[in-house]
Design a protein around this motif. Structure first.
Motif, short mmCIF file in Angstrom:
data_model
loop_
_atom_site.label_atom_id
_atom_site.label_comp_id
_atom_site.label_asym_id
_atom_site.label_seq_id
_atom_site.Cartn_x
_atom_site.Cartn_y
_atom_site.Cartn_z
N HIS A 217 -22.62 42.23 -26.22
CA HIS A 217 -22.73 40.95 -26.85
C HIS A 217 -22.48 40.00 -25.26
O HIS A 217 -22.72 38.73 -25.54
CB HIS A 217 -21.86 40.42 -28.10
N ALA A 218 -22.06 40.55 -24.19
CA ALA A 218 -21.58 39.91 -23.31
C ALA A 218 -22.62 39.14 -22.27
O ALA A 218 -22.47 38.03 -21.94
CB ALA A 218 -20.87 40.64 -22.34
N GLY A 219 -23.66 39.83 -22.16
CA GLY A 219 -24.74 39.29 -21.29
C GLY A 219 -26.29 39.43 -21.78
O GLY A 219 -26.60 39.90 -22.95
N PRO A 220 -26.98 38.92 -20.84
CA PRO A 220 -28.67 38.83 -21.30
C PRO A 220 -29.04 40.05 -21.48
O PRO A 220 -29.99 40.56 -22.34
CB PRO A 220 -29.19 37.94 -20.36
N PHE A 221 -28.52 41.27 -20.79
CA PHE A 221 -29.30 42.68 -20.88
C PHE A 221 -28.34 43.79 -21.52
O PHE A 221 -28.82 44.80 -21.78
CB PHE A 221 -29.64 43.04 -19.54
N THR A 222 -27.12 43.29 -21.81
CA THR A 222 -26.23 44.03 -22.48
C THR A 222 -26.59 44.72 -23.83
O THR A 222 -25.98 45.79 -24.11
CB THR A 222 -24.59 43.42 -22.48
N GLY A 223 -27.25 43.99 -24.58
CA GLY A 223 -27.58 44.27 -25.82
C GLY A 223 -28.92 45.25 -26.18
O GLY A 223 -29.20 45.37 -27.17
N TRP A 224 -29.24 45.75 -24.96
CA TRP A 224 -30.32 46.44 -24.92
C TRP A 224 -30.17 47.85 -25.73
O TRP A 224 -28.88 48.30 -25.48
CB TRP A 224 -30.72 46.98 -23.34
N PRO A 225 -30.77 48.47 -26.38
CA PRO A 225 -30.52 49.89 -26.73
C PRO A 225 -30.12 50.76 -25.70
O PRO A 225 -30.40 50.77 -24.32
CB PRO A 225 -31.99 50.38 -27.31
N THR A 283 -15.80 33.06 -26.78
CA THR A 283 -16.57 32.85 -27.66
C THR A 283 -18.08 32.73 -27.28
O THR A 283 -18.48 32.18 -26.29
CB THR A 283 -16.40 32.04 -28.54
N ARG A 284 -19.16 33.38 -27.86
CA ARG A 284 -20.60 33.13 -27.44
C ARG A 284 -21.28 32.69 -28.79
O ARG A 284 -21.28 33.59 -29.92
CB ARG A 284 -21.18 34.39 -26.93
N ASP A 285 -21.73 31.54 -29.01
CA ASP A 285 -22.11 30.84 -30.37
C ASP A 285 -20.89 31.04 -31.17
O ASP A 285 -19.73 30.63 -30.94
CB ASP A 285 -23.26 31.59 -30.67
N ARG A 286 -20.90 31.62 -32.32
CA ARG A 286 -19.69 31.71 -33.37
C ARG A 286 -19.36 33.28 -32.94
O ARG A 286 -18.20 33.85 -33.84
CB ARG A 286 -20.11 31.74 -34.72
N HIS A 287 -19.86 34.07 -32.24
CA HIS A 287 -19.17 35.53 -31.95
C HIS A 287 -17.87 35.65 -31.22
O HIS A 287 -17.96 34.91 -29.96
CB HIS A 287 -20.28 36.30 -31.47
N ILE A 288 -16.88 36.03 -31.56
CA ILE A 288 -15.67 36.08 -30.89
C ILE A 288 -15.80 37.43 -29.99
O ILE A 288 -15.54 38.31 -30.28
CB ILE A 288 -14.49 36.16 -31.76
N LEU A 289 -15.88 37.19 -28.58
CA LEU A 289 -16.27 38.30 -27.65
C LEU A 289 -14.74 38.94 -27.21
O LEU A 289 -14.64 40.15 -27.42
CB LEU A 289 -16.66 37.79 -26.33
N LYS A 290 -13.76 38.29 -27.02
CA LYS A 290 -12.32 39.02 -26.67
C LYS A 290 -11.34 37.84 -26.64
O LYS A 290 -11.53 36.71 -26.57
CB LYS A 290 -12.57 39.51 -25.39
N VAL A 291 -9.99 38.25 -26.74
CA VAL A 291 -9.07 37.78 -26.52
C VAL A 291 -8.44 38.05 -25.11
O VAL A 291 -8.10 39.21 -24.86
CB VAL A 291 -7.94 37.80 -27.67
N GLN A 292 -8.19 36.96 -24.15
CA GLN A 292 -7.64 37.52 -22.92
C GLN A 292 -6.51 36.75 -22.56
O GLN A 292 -6.54 35.66 -22.21
CB GLN A 292 -8.93 36.94 -21.74
N PRO A 293 -5.35 37.28 -22.75
CA PRO A 293 -4.16 36.58 -22.29
C PRO A 293 -3.99 36.57 -20.91
O PRO A 293 -4.56 37.44 -20.04
CB PRO A 293 -3.16 37.65 -22.87
N VAL A 294 -3.34 35.74 -20.39
CA VAL A 294 -2.89 35.59 -18.86
C VAL A 294 -1.76 35.52 -18.42
O VAL A 294 -0.90 35.05 -19.43
CB VAL A 294 -3.56 34.03 -18.54
N PRO A 295 -1.21 35.74 -17.06
CA PRO A 295 0.03 35.91 -16.86
C PRO A 295 0.72 34.63 -16.90
O PRO A 295 1.99 34.72 -17.24
CB PRO A 295 0.00 36.29 -15.41
N GLU A 296 0.40 33.38 -16.77
CA GLU A 296 0.86 32.03 -16.90
C GLU A 296 1.04 31.73 -18.32
O GLU A 296 1.83 30.47 -18.51
CB GLU A 296 -0.03 31.16 -16.29
N ALA A 297 0.86 32.41 -19.35
CA ALA A 297 1.03 32.09 -20.74
C ALA A 297 2.61 32.13 -20.84
O ALA A 297 3.26 33.14 -20.81
CB ALA A 297 0.36 33.26 -21.82
N PRO A 298 3.42 31.04 -21.43
CA PRO A 298 4.61 30.99 -21.06
C PRO A 298 5.50 31.76 -22.24
O PRO A 298 6.67 32.43 -21.62
CB PRO A 298 4.74 29.36 -21.73
#
Length: 989
Positions: A217-225, A283-298
């Motif tokens: 789902h991530a890129g234009p070519f990643t959905g290839w079989p 997100t990509r359209d309504r698809h949730i790709l991932k949750v990415q936490p970051v070090p600065e999250a308090p």
């Protein structure tokens, strides 16, 4: 040192750089926009030292850059010929382990550190050919997969698992011919102790560990079989030796730009427990790709739990409510918003006219935003004209708020997670922290493992935190006040109290000391069941510690003396001087993501926003002047007493926002019978819940990912979140619904957005005076109390307590026995609570397939002794019957519970635990005594299949390590540090 903390200077490649003393060099360079490869380094992990890509020269010596701590006057060279050659050799060894096919890779999103190293350093060719590893991909986990062929053995995932999450599942078999990352020493991921927290995926610098939601789902070519993708990779690899990396990397940067255009990254705050984790959601359209936490999250940094990282499928569930519904007989029909709101306004108005405003009640949501909480209580008070308004803190945390308000003044946590982590000793009472507040548990486990923090755990179950405890206390149900008061008495009797603290900062010592007369150690041993020696040990550990933090949750508060027991905890902290200094204080752990905020913003029957008491004429006048109304001067009904008022005929209508009262209030039969009696009922929610099925009108609200607002976590930390998706169908953000309804009822509400609501709310609540959206952008946060200039303390009570004279108050207590105990017929005590994988009634988590796969059906924990005595087996189906009702569950045999206890998780809608609970409640707050249930048990089916599958992490066998243990890599005969330019035939690991 200047205001930025940059108190020293270094020279880097001949140029001066301002630095913070003892700062890690990699962090310094990132801050200044300088690039030095650091594939295995992560700011939340520290130097792992496995990748050999960051070699530099420091004061003439070649060393790994990730290990360097800055000091004033240091001279560093990255362009030194030997350092450059060593870095190149280190990177080439990584390329040997990793097949580069970036434009076809799901992780080509700007955060693959191998790709960035190739691009930024202009690497032209690969010195050593890629060598496939003799292992298959592990696709067994429902949320992520591991590809050994892409794994560079940087060890970040191992370090995160062993020293951040401290589940201690991952390791690397450095001595093997072909090392790889292992789960429980070599089990499939889904048959290991992995709790799917996602730390390993978050810190992976490449695509070896990937969220399955990203794949394809991530890129234009990643959905290839797969076959087509493999052919394309082979074509790329075939031309690579001739053209080199540079043109291919340039192509992959174009691919990155295309992805960036289509991928939305939104900062949000988790919708589950009160820890308040924040992260980016992709997100990509309504698809949730991932949750990415970051070090600065308090609150959480890079940490998540399985729900926060992977538990979001409910947002796009086909079960979502997407249009208003109006009851017609036993069914519902879709309706437009105008029709639904007009009907609600008319019916509520008719009932108010016929019976008065107090014949109506409003229940707010602990999962909605602060702004929505504020509007909920304003709808009740300013539009309907009643103080009959409450939220689910009544079911869990109001007793803790009462205990703190009695003794120290503020009804919130004394400090932040940073303060807890500074404690020498943490006292955990009635809290299954690892399951209920998992990211806080990671912080505690880390401090214990790396810094020697001590735990005293008091609980009915030997859960994970109890197993890790230095001292585990198992009291009899409902007796915590006794042993806590016995500790205070023992400390005072022995002269071990903090005398200076008590003399200077605490009132009422003599009366409190007198009240402790009954609480001898012998009495505590007899009634609470804790051996005298253990009580003395606990007291001496508390006295010896330089700082003690007490954490407690529903195991304390959901008893008929929950307020008094919370008070006893705070009394003990005062006696030992454990307030107002780092590593000290009282921390009731809030259960829902915004149960603290719902109360802070006034969704309480007795408090206006900012805890201004509704019976105080001055407080009513101040808020009423802002609203332009006269606020009722009577304390309202709360969640629990509302149900009795329906049965008594006094309450005729209810408006319930985001609360499944039909199964979360005590005694479901009694509660649901009340809903049947109501003249009119409105439910506003995102699903057709058990409560919504009783409604006359159902309004479709929106989850947090579809709206803007703020939440307050258990630290008193206020955080902002943005919408990641538009509302689904014709659903609306809850604040919008409340505004539209108020207008339909004749109110002149003109808010254009949540920020307008917040601006008004803080005018009503001096506690929140400086809260503004411009102070909450990105990962910035505020902890109340916030003054008008935006200043706030993270640690309360440094100088004074929140009373007029600035002194705390010891509060005398008398023991109240449990309302319900075992007898000859109901001979088992039923405990209940959360499990890691589900959240309460599973209205959200029950719609996440991976979570359901881990815990697919209800089970009840029984002891090995009980199972042997009664002939239970794993999977035996039993009926559990109380004096109110019965539920069915499958037996899970465990050493975690006592011989006369059972533990029933609370995630089933079909078999709700509250079919068993009674109407008895805390006398001060009306919080139901959910933890005081006596039951009898009968076998329905002895030989059924187990409830918990082998894929549940409870069956795993962790492999504790100090971390990645890089010295084992260095000890391999085929390893040598990357050599100087003329020594390239060195090791390849």
């Amino acid at each position: 040192m200047d205001e930025t903390g940059e108190g020293c200077a270094i020279r880097y490649d001949g140029n001066p750089l301002a630095a913070r003393p003892d700062e890690n060099l990699i962090d310094l360079l990132v801050r200044h926009g300088r690039y030095l490869p650091h594939i295995c380094y992560h700011p939340s992990l520290g130097p792992v030292q496995t990748c050999d890509s960051c070699w530099i020269v420091v004061d003439g010596a070649v060393t790994r850059g990730c290990t360097v701590r800055v000091r004033d006057g240091m001279t560093i060279e990255s362009r030194h010929r030997g350092a450059e050659a060593a870095r190149t050799e280190g990177l080439n060894r990584l390329f040997r382990k990793h097949e580069l096919y970036c434009s076809l890779c799901d992780n080509n999103n700007g955060n693959c550190e191998i790709h960035e190293a190739v691009h930024k350093l202009g690497v032209a060719h690969q010195a050593y050919p890629f060598r496939s590893k003799p292992y298959d991909k592990d696709e067994s986990n429902p949320f992520y997969r591991y590809d050994p062929d892409q794994c560079i053995l940087c060890g970040r995932c191992v370090e995160a698992c062993q020293t951040v999450q401290v589940t201690e599942t991952l390791s690397i078999d450095w001595e093997a011919e072909n090392p790889r990352v292992l789960w429980d020493g070599g089990q499939p991921i889904n048959e290991s102790s992995c709790v799917s927290c996602g730390h390993c995926v978050t810190v992976c610098p490449c695509n070896a560990l990937m969220e399955k939601s990203m794949i394809g789902h991530a890129g234009p070519f990643t959905g290839w079989p797969a076959a087509l993708k493999r052919d394309a990779i082979d074509v790329v690899k075939a031309v690579e030796p001739a053209v080199g990396f540079r043109p291919l990397t340039a192509l992959s940067k174009v691919d990155q730009a295309i992805r960036a255009e289509r991928t939305r990254k939104t900062k949000t705050v988790c919708t589950y427990c009160g820890v308040g984790c924040s992260f980016e959601i992709w997100t990509r359209d309504r698809h949730i790709l991932k949750v990415q936490p970051v070090p600065e999250a308090p609150a959480n940094g890079i940490s998540t739990c399985v729900k926060g990282k992977f538990g979001w499928d409910f947002v796009n569930s086909p079960d979502r409510l997407t249009t208003p519904l109006i009851r017609e007989g036993d069914t519902f029909r879709p309706a437009g918003w105008d029709e639904a709101l007009s009907l609600i306004a008319r019916r509520l108005g008719e009932i108010k006219a016929a019976h008065g405003p107090d014949a109506l009640a409003v229940v707010g949501s602990s999962k909605c935003s602060n702004e929505e909480a504020y509007l909920t209580q304003k709808l009740a008070r300013a539009v309907i004209g009643t103080n009959n308004v409450d939220n689910c803190s009544r079911y869990c945390q109001t007793p803790a708020t009462t205990g703190l308000t009695r003794t120290v003044g503020y009804g919130g946590d004394s400090g932040t997670f940073a303060d807890i982590q500074q404690a020498e000793l943490v006292l955990i009472i009635g809290s299954n922290t690892a399951d209920s507040h998992p990211v806080l548990a990671t912080k505690l486990r880390r401090r214990k493992k790396l810094h020697g923090m001590k735990f005293i755990v008091a609980d009915l179950r030997r859960h994970e935190m109890a197993r890790r405890a230095d001292l585990f206390l198992k009291p009899e149900p409902g007796t915590d006040l006794i042993w806590l008061s016995a500790l205070s008495r023992y400390i005072l009797d022995q002269g071990l109290e903090d005398k200076n603290f008590l003399a200077e900062r605490v009132n009422n010592l003599d009366a409190y000391r007198d009240s402790l007369a009954p609480y001898t150690l012998d009495y505590a041993e007899e009634v609470a069941g804790i051996p005298r020696a253990q009580l003395i040990q606990a007291a001496e550990m508390i006295v010896a510690a330089k700082g003690v933090c007490a954490l407690w949750a529903m195991g304390v508060t959901q008893n008929n003396a929950g307020s008094d027991t919370s008070t006893a905890i705070s009394n003990l902290l005062l006696v030992t001087g454990n307030y107002g200094k780092p590593g000290s204080g009282g921390y009731p752990l809030r259960g829902h993501n915004n149960v603290q905020g719902a109360s802070d913003f006034g969704v309480l029957s007795d408090y206006l926003p900012g805890y201004r008491h509704v019976l105080d004429p001055g407080h009513r006048a101040a808020v009423g002047a802002i609203w332009g109304v006269e606020i009722p001067d009577r304390k309202g009904l709360n969640n629990h007493t509302m149900i009795g008022a329906v049965h008594d005929g006094a309450l005729k209508a209810m408006y319930i926002v985001g609360e499944d009262m039909a199964i979360v209030d005590a005694n479901t039969t009694y509660t649901q019978a009340a809903f049947e009696k109501l003249d009119f009922m409105v439910v506003q929610d995102i699903f057709m819940t058990a409560t919504a099925r009783f409604a006359d009108v159902v309004l479709p609200g929106a989850p947090s990912l579809e709206k803007e607002g703020t939440f307050v976590n258990t630290e008193r930390r206020i955080q902002h979140f943005d919408p990641a998706l538009p509302p689904l169908g014709d659903s609306r953000p809850d604040w919008r619904i409340l505004v539209d309804l108020a207008r339909a009822m004749g109110a002149d509400w003109d808010y254009e957005g949540p920020s307008d609501v917040m601006d008004e709310a803080v005018r009503c609540a001096p506690l929140l005076a400086g809260v503004r959206y411009d102070r909450l952008r990105g990962f910035d946060s505020l902890c109340w109390p916030v003054d008008a200039d935006g200043h706030y303390p993270t640690l309360l009570y440094k100088d004074r307590f929140h009373f007029p004279d600035g002194k705390a108050r010891l509060y005398p207590l008398a023991y109240i026995p449990p309302a319900e105990t075992r007898d000859n017929e109901y001979d088992v005590h039923l405990n209940n609570g959360r499990v890691l994988e589900h959240f309460h009634e599973a209205n959200l988590t029950g719609r996440v397939a991976g979570l359901v796969a881990k815990v697919p059906e209800l089970y009840v924990e029984v002891s090995e002794e009980m199972a042997a005595a009664r002939g239970y087996k794993e999977g035996t189906v039993v009926r559990i019957t109380s004096r109110r009702g019965a539920v069915k569950a499958k037996v899970h045999v465990t050493p975690n519970v006592g011989p006369h206890d059972m533990f029933l998780p609370e995630f089933s809608v079909d078999e709700p635990v509250n079919a068993l609970s009674g109407n008895h409640a805390d006398a001060v707050t009306s919080t139901p005594a959910y933890k005081q249930i006596a039951v009898k048990v009968e076998v329905l089916e002895r030989d059924a299949a187990p409830a918990l599958p082998r894929s549940n992490p409870r069956f795993g066998r962790p492999t504790p390590r100090r971390g990645v243990e890089v010295e084992r890599k260095w000890a391999r005969p085929d390893y040598a540090p990357p050599p100087a330019p003329d020594e390239r035939e060195g090791g390849l690991i």
